[in-house]
Structures are given as structure tokens and as C-alpha cells.
Write an enzyme that holds these catalytic residues in place. Sequence first.
Site, mmCIF file in Angstrom:
data_model
loop_
_atom_site.group_PDB
_atom_site.id
_atom_site.type_symbol
_atom_site.label_atom_id
_atom_site.label_comp_id
_atom_site.label_asym_id
_atom_site.label_seq_id
_atom_site.Cartn_x
_atom_site.Cartn_y
_atom_site.Cartn_z
ATOM 1 N N LYS A 143 0.849 -1.189 0.000
ATOM 2 C CA LYS A 143 0.000 0.000 0.000
ATOM 3 C C LYS A 143 0.888 1.243 0.000
ATOM 4 O O LYS A 143 1.899 1.286 0.729
ATOM 5 C CB LYS A 143 -0.879 -0.057 1.255
ATOM 6 N N SER A 216 -9.419 1.159 3.442
ATOM 7 C CA SER A 216 -8.636 2.002 2.565
ATOM 8 C C SER A 216 -7.583 1.251 1.757
ATOM 9 O O SER A 216 -7.002 1.806 0.818
ATOM 10 C CB SER A 216 -7.929 3.088 3.401
ATOM 11 N N SER A 240 -9.516 -1.347 7.498
ATOM 12 C CA SER A 240 -9.004 -1.071 6.163
ATOM 13 C C SER A 240 -8.267 -2.221 5.492
ATOM 14 O O SER A 240 -7.960 -2.140 4.311
ATOM 15 C CB SER A 240 -8.099 0.164 6.193
#
Length: 521
Positions: A143, A216, A240
Site C-alpha cells: 500500500k 482504505s 481497512s
Amino acid sequence: MSERLAAAEERAGALRKELEEVGRALARFPDPPEPLTAGELAARAFSGRSRPGAAAIPAPPADAASGTIAAARAELAAGRRSAVDLVEEALERARTGRHLGAFLRLREEEALAEARRLTESPEGAGQGDGGGRPLLGIPLSVKDIVDVAGMTTTSGSKFPHEAARSAPAWSRLSEAGAVLLGKNNLQEFAFGVSGDNPTFGRTRNPHGPARIPGGSSSGSAVAVATGMGFGSVGTDTGGSIRIPASLNGVFGLKPSYGAVSRAGVTPLSWSLDHVGPIARSAGDIALLFEVLSGWSSGPATPPAKGPKPLEGVRVGVPLDFFYTDLIREARQAADGIVAALVRLGAERVEVRIPEVEFSGVCRNVLAFAEAAVVHRERLAIRPEDISEDVRRLLEVGTVLSAPDLIAALRGRRLVADAFAQLLEEVDLLVAPSTPAGAPPAGEPLATSEDIRPGLIRLVGPFNFTGLPALSVPAGLDAPGMPLGAQLVGGPGQDFAVIRVAAWLEASGAIPMRQPSLGGPQ
């Protein structure tokens, strides 16, 4: 008072009214709970690793499923494939699925060069254990909130920085031999759950590109689901990792608080942030978590024999909070996981934990207040470069008070202690990961809830308490979108939870399907 500040004060006032109910609950104690700090949560996790109950779950069968790290390592060891083959295939899938928005940057030339060096090196030539490097030649992604030396970290925002050194979350994987494919798309500052990024564009769910992937860690989950590498590193502050894992049909682990270093990872809320792996099998989750954390899964034991390997394991089903306001298929998916555990010999125990009702407001107060501090300079100097949705949440944090924060931390002890007591009576909990499958972008959940509170509702309590929670694929909703179920253990019991998931996987109870990489819909 400005209109924006008035809106922030109004929302903070609503949170304070909810906190009053927490205060009334605390007042019923003759000796009201003190605030629970993040350091104490981490200490619980590290002390909980040696809990005797962990030994009750035997080692699962070896992971040999197609598309897993274990299968790839076997092919590398046999000389049937090389690291270059693995990287080229992952890059080709990433290029074909570019419309899904999973990556902000692909390291095409760099990743292939690294793979060639590994293939030509003595340790990369047909060594099953990779010369002590268990991820040798395995392509992974991270990420884009995780620092990688020499690369830009955007945090999904207009506030990038150049990373001088790699976060331990990547350096440990690199030292184990992993090849970095690239950095994944994410929600701005990791503050959201839809997968929509106003700066870099939204990530699409590969099972239905008109639908959200969750966030996320949206790009990480999509990359894993589509075979763009064998795993990814995500972060989880209010779900997330587990939300996109559930909505994309893959495995996602939010470890025990503090198990994986958060250094070099752009923070959102220090006391709620967790770093963890997303992968396509329980075995891959175990391997990635072992490397990320430095924790050992324990001494090797032979797999249990017979049809009841989980005999004596007590599975708690928390009906009073986690099984309400769900679509029918989400309830059926979680029930199916529990039924499969019972077939494997576990005992189903209905449990109740009324204190969990306080976790939502307390978690929000902590998240908003800490995020406002993390981003205070950006908010003060360049508020126009923060999207409206995120800016509004940060502004709420700026008007919360010290008493608000202390009330939330006292509520945290109340909830965390209740879960700790419950997990002395049962070995793990099973609950739905999300109340419904992925809705079309811009629409509410099938439960009629707004996206953010609806998707956080069932996963947020385990950020608040710091407990390990693993989302596993569990079923499909009526339109055919994936649904997940959470396996939750006591502090530090991450490997026990993963082992249970591996037994479920070996029994055929976990549905897995790789989505098509077709064009936009």
C-alpha cells in the site's frame, strides 16, 4: 464562527452526547476503569503469545493450493518456473487489469531486473528454502502508505514525500527475498472505506467493476484478488484490511496491536493503526505475518489425524451485536463458517458482549483526535489540498477536548476488558466481516446504511481492542459479490486464528474464485 468550524463543532457535540452513555456505564462501577493506553494493548498482545490455549489448535495440513506462495516455492524448487516467470506473469496481469486502478506505480523494469539477479544467483537456483529466505523470488506489493527506500510515498494524497529508508514492513519482506511489484492505490491518508481517491482515481472491484472494492487498502486487495502478485501489505485503522479483503474475496489479517512495526508507515491514528498482510490463502497469511512480525508460529507439530482436528476448541458466536442488521447472505456466510468449524470438532457457544456497543463512538473520538494531530500542519497550511470528506473528519478532531479523549480511553478499557474476559471462556469468535457485499459506487449498502459507518461497524471493535482478526472468504451475496467472516482471537493469538482458517480451507469450507480481468463495465 466559520461555517466549517460550526459543522465540526456540531459533529463533535453529537459524539459527546454518545459519550455520555459511556460515562453512565462507567459510573456503575464502584472503581471506574482507568484509561487504557496503546502501550498496554501492545503489552497484552506480547504476553498473550504464550497463552496455553494456543496449543489446543493443531498444525493444519500443508498449503498446496494453486496460486499460493507455497505452490510457487515448490515450482521454483523443482525448476519448473523461475522468479522471472513469476514476476512477468504478475506484471502482465497488472497491465491487463490497469483499468481496476490497483497500482499507483508499477516497478516493471526494476522488478524484472531484481528477478533476473535472483534467478542467476546461486541461492535462487532450485533451492526450495531459498537459502533461508522464504520469499525468494515471490512478487508482492505494498500500500502506498508504506515507505520504500528511493521511492515516493503519496499516502494517496497531494502531500508526497521521498522515502530515505524502507519501513520494517517492507524491509523484512525484502530481506526474505520478496520482489516489489509496485505500490498500491488507497483512500486518501487511509481515511475512508470506499476505495475512491480524488487525486489518483478510484479502485474498482474486479468481481464487478461498477462496485466499490472497499478501503482504505483497496488497491492491495484488488491486486491480490486478481493475481497481481501473491500478497500485499495493507494497514487497518477501522477495518481497512478486512473490509477490502471481504469485498474482494481474499484473506486479510489485522494482527494484534503492535505485532507488526508501524515505523515508516504514514500514521492516521497511532493507537488504532495496524499493519498486516493480504493474501489468497491462510498459509500465505501465516508466512507473510511471520516475516512481518518476526514472531514464530511455534514448534512444528504433526497435523491432527481423524475427522475432528478441532475437537475441544470453543467457538464464540456473539449474536447481540455482530449478527444484527445484516443481509441474509452475510448471516448465512458467517453461519456457514461456524457450521464448518463444528464439523471439524469445535463447540459452538453463543456469547454476548453488551459493552461492544460503546466501541463505535469511543473509536471515532480516538481516530478523529489523533488524525487531526497527525495532519494538523497540512490542515492549517493547505486545507484546499485535502478532499472535503477527509477535511471534515480532521476538523472534527480539532475541536474535540482532552476530557473527550480521556472518556474514550476509559471506554476502551471497559470494552477491551470485556473481550479479554470473554476470550478466556472461548478460544475464538466468529462474526461477519461486512454486513453486506460491495454496493455500486456512490450507493449505500444493501442494509441501507451509509458506506463508512456500515462497513466499519463490525470490524472497528477489534482495532479498538487490539485483538487479532482475520477476514476469510465465506460466501457470496445475491449479485454474486464476495462476503467475508472474521475469526478473532485473544491478544497475541494471531497464529491460533490463522491455523483455524487453514483447517477451514483444507476442509473446503472457504470459497475462492479469481475474478476476470475484463475491461471496464
